[in-house]
Design a protein around this motif. Structure first.
Motif, mmCIF file in Angstrom:
data_model
loop_
_atom_site.group_PDB
_atom_site.id
_atom_site.type_symbol
_atom_site.label_atom_id
_atom_site.label_comp_id
_atom_site.label_asym_id
_atom_site.label_seq_id
_atom_site.Cartn_x
_atom_site.Cartn_y
_atom_site.Cartn_z
ATOM 1 N N UNK A 246 33.629 -24.490 -15.683
ATOM 2 C CA UNK A 246 34.359 -23.284 -15.298
ATOM 3 C C UNK A 246 35.048 -23.479 -13.951
ATOM 4 N N UNK A 247 34.354 -24.094 -13.003
ATOM 5 C CA UNK A 247 34.946 -24.359 -11.685
ATOM 6 C C UNK A 247 36.139 -25.302 -11.811
ATOM 7 N N UNK A 248 35.984 -26.370 -12.590
ATOM 8 C CA UNK A 248 37.058 -27.350 -12.743
ATOM 9 C C UNK A 248 38.306 -26.732 -13.370
ATOM 10 N N UNK A 249 38.113 -25.877 -14.352
ATOM 11 C CA UNK A 249 39.258 -25.201 -14.977
ATOM 12 C C UNK A 249 39.959 -24.300 -13.979
ATOM 13 N N UNK A 250 39.169 -23.625 -13.151
ATOM 14 C CA UNK A 250 39.753 -22.685 -12.184
ATOM 15 C C UNK A 250 40.501 -23.404 -11.071
ATOM 16 N N UNK A 251 39.907 -24.460 -10.525
ATOM 17 C CA UNK A 251 40.526 -25.141 -9.383
ATOM 18 C C UNK A 251 41.654 -26.077 -9.792
ATOM 19 N N UNK A 252 41.758 -26.401 -11.071
ATOM 20 C CA UNK A 252 42.797 -27.317 -11.548
ATOM 21 C C UNK A 252 44.195 -26.764 -11.269
ATOM 22 N N UNK A 253 44.343 -25.462 -11.373
ATOM 23 C CA UNK A 253 45.659 -24.854 -11.202
ATOM 24 C C UNK A 253 46.083 -24.771 -9.734
ATOM 25 N N UNK A 254 45.136 -24.974 -8.811
ATOM 26 C CA UNK A 254 45.470 -24.918 -7.381
ATOM 27 C C UNK A 254 45.745 -26.343 -6.902
ATOM 28 N N UNK A 255 47.022 -26.688 -6.804
ATOM 29 C CA UNK A 255 47.411 -28.079 -6.553
ATOM 30 C C UNK A 255 47.491 -28.431 -5.072
ATOM 31 N N UNK A 256 47.369 -27.459 -4.192
ATOM 32 C CA UNK A 256 47.538 -27.753 -2.764
ATOM 33 C C UNK A 256 46.183 -27.870 -2.074
ATOM 34 N N UNK A 276 32.678 -32.742 -9.853
ATOM 35 C CA UNK A 276 33.307 -31.958 -8.792
ATOM 36 C C UNK A 276 33.917 -32.831 -7.701
ATOM 37 N N UNK A 277 33.353 -34.026 -7.486
ATOM 38 C CA UNK A 277 33.814 -34.881 -6.394
ATOM 39 C C UNK A 277 34.934 -35.835 -6.791
ATOM 40 N N UNK A 278 35.217 -35.935 -8.093
ATOM 41 C CA UNK A 278 36.290 -36.828 -8.541
ATOM 42 C C UNK A 278 37.629 -36.381 -7.949
ATOM 43 N N UNK A 279 38.371 -37.333 -7.403
ATOM 44 C CA UNK A 279 39.664 -37.077 -6.745
ATOM 45 C C UNK A 279 39.515 -36.181 -5.521
ATOM 46 N N UNK A 280 38.369 -36.247 -4.884
ATOM 47 C CA UNK A 280 38.145 -35.496 -3.643
ATOM 48 C C UNK A 280 37.423 -36.390 -2.639
#
Length: 337
Positions: A246-256, A276-280
């Motif tokens: 659910x978190x990944x789906x929500x934060x995916x749309x926030x690209x900045x 959660x840490x992938x690409x972070x």
């Protein structure tokens, strides 16, 4: 041919078992707990397994015995394929325009008197106000009448309108948008706030994944209690999968610019952390030092994290391991974009 004593063979047998289990645990971040829930439990014990193998390595090294190579090999593999348990150097840079973000599971400000000190709640406020974070994410928040956090903007989300338990984000900078992901069938949740800093918008997620309710003072590892404990852990890990998705789906749309922080109720050797840490960037890995222990358990467990987008520069990371006002230690980082 040299004959070894029974104790020698006994020690190396256990060394081999702990080495094999640690090697196996390196695949856990890539296996969803929904596949085989029981396997996910081992992610909690990876720090312990690392320490045990380190002890075996030192023991055999002192004995100047070739058995030392077994644990050394397994630990070396982990250094390259897994997240580090120990950081030997840190980065400590202070810029005037850094954004100071703190995450702290405050255990309801001692509402249920887990600590004998009746002034624990006020001491938590004093600590926060003295450290002066620009943004703080609070897990296991309690909307107390004594609340005294010196930050002008806030978003508080309790689980229901009637109770006072939930999550909170306080900010020095204006909050222009906020919301809740509303985990179903759980006392835990994730919220977010969009904070305006120097005409830029930074999204801060405050995450509190499903609690596993680990308590070294109360756990009873008798046969029946062990079965209940294992079942509880399995159910908790499966719930975490749904919450992470659910978190990944929500934060995916926030690209900045974004920060994901909070209590994952799991270690950096888990599937939940890996997702959660992938690409972070992990603030502890970038700038921390030591073992990063954030939960007051019988062995080192880092279950509180601050993750950022890859464009952020992380200048500092602190674990306040002398602040024993909760069962978690507060953590804070300095960020710059």
């Amino acid at each position: 041919m040299k004959k070894y004593s029974i104790s020698h063979k006994f020690l190396f047998f256990f060394n081999s078992v702990f080495a094999a289990v640690l090697l196996f645990s390196y695949i856990l971040p890539y296996v969803s707990p929904k596949t085989i829930p029981f396997l996910s439990i081992f992610s909690l014990f990876v720090p312990f397994l690392i320490l045990v193998n380190l002890c075996f390595f030192v023991y055999w090294l002192i004995k100047m015995h070739k058995n030392a190579f077994l644990s050394l090999l397994i630990l070396s593999i982990g250094w390259f394929v897994s997240t580090p348990l120990i950081k030997f150097s840190n980065k400590d840079v202070i810029l005037n325009d850094d954004l100071k973000i703190m995450s702290y599971n405050v255990r309801l400000f001692n509402h249920y008197k887990h600590e004998d000190d009746i002034t624990t709640e006020q001491k938590i406020y004093e600590f926060i106000n003295n450290e002066k974070p620009d943004v703080i994410a609070l897990q296991e928040f309690y909307n107390s009448k004594l609340l005294d956090i010196n930050l002008p903007y806030k978003y508080i989300k309790t689980k229901t309108k009637k109770n006072k338990f939930g999550l909170a984000i306080y900010s020095k900078h204006p909050i222009v948008n906020s919301g809740s992901l509303n985990f179903e069938h759980s006392a835990n949740n994730t919220i977010f706030a969009d904070v305006i800093v120097n005409n830029d918008t930074i999204r801060v997620y405050n995450v509190h994944l499903e609690s596993l309710k680990l308590n070294p003072k109360k756990e009873n590892f008798g046969e029946k209690s062990s079965e209940r404990l294992l079942k509880r852990l399995e159910n908790g890990f499966v719930k975490q999968v749904n919450q992470v998705e659910l978190i990944l789906k929500h934060e995916y749309s926030w690209k900045t610019k974004k920060v994901i922080c909070g209590d994952l109720n799991n270690t950096s050797y888990s599937w939940a952390y890996k997702q959660l840490a992938t690409n972070k960037k992990d603030a502890f890995i970038e700038c921390g030092i030591g073992i990063g222990k954030s939960f007051r358990y019988v062995y080192p467990m880092r279950i509180d994290f601050i993750l950022t987008d890859t464009k952020a520069t992380i200048n500092q990371f602190k674990t306040y391991n002398k602040i024993k006002l909760s069962d978690h230690y507060p953590i804070m980082t300095r960020l710059h974009w």
